[in-house]
Design a protein around this motif. Structure first.
Motif: not given
Ligand SMILES: N=c1c2ncn([C@@H]3O[C@H](COP(=O)(O)OP(=O)(O)OP(=O)(O)O)[C@@H](O)[C@H]3O)c2ncn1[C@@H]1O[C@H](COP(=O)(O)O)[C@@H](O)[C@H]1O
Length: 106
Positions: A14, A19-23, A25-26
């Motif tokens: 990650r 990856k969009e929407g990945s916690y 990644d957040y």
């Protein structure tokens, strides 16, 4: 079934391939302060769950903490193997314990 090594590899993936929407990644996007706050928050939740009766709640909170510590390690560039090596070097060591005086006795 996912062990800590596999979860760490997924977290690294990650980090390297956002990856969009990945916690995960957040957390990496928010940065170290956010990750540290989550580790602190999840540690407190483990402590509170440990003194309550529910084993399920305790296990849930330990898993949350483990995940966030792995994210912190990945952010700091520390691998699970480095921690395993440190633990292996302690194997067989005789622990040194010493009695400490209670504060009230000082
Ligand atoms: N093990 C975990 C894991 N444990 C906890 N969490 C997330 O950690 C968050 C903790 O909940 P909180 O209520 O404290 O936080 P929040 O309100 O959602 O968010 P904050 O703004 O407080 O950070 C939740 O959003 C959980 O989904 C995890 N998120 C992901 N994983 C693993 O990481 C993999 C990759 O996840 P993604 O990065 O989301 O694809 C997943 O398949 C899982 O295996």
């Amino acid at each position: 079934m996912q062990d800590l090594d596999e979860l760490y590899q997924l977290i690294l993936d990650r980090k390297n391939n956002p990856k969009e929407g990945s916690y995960t990644d957040y957390l990496f996007t928010k940065g170290l302060d956010k990750i540290l706050k989550k580790v602190g928050e999840e540690s407190t939740e483990v402590i509170v769950a440990a003194k309550n009766d529910s084993d399920d709640e305790f296990v849930y909170e330990v898993a949350d903490l483990a995940y966030h510590v792995l994210v912190l390690m990945a952010d700091r560039g520390i691998s699970v193997d480095q921690v395993k090596k440190e633990l292996a070097e302690r194997e067989g060591l005789m622990s040194k314990t010493k009695e400490r005086r209670d504060i009230k006795d000082l």
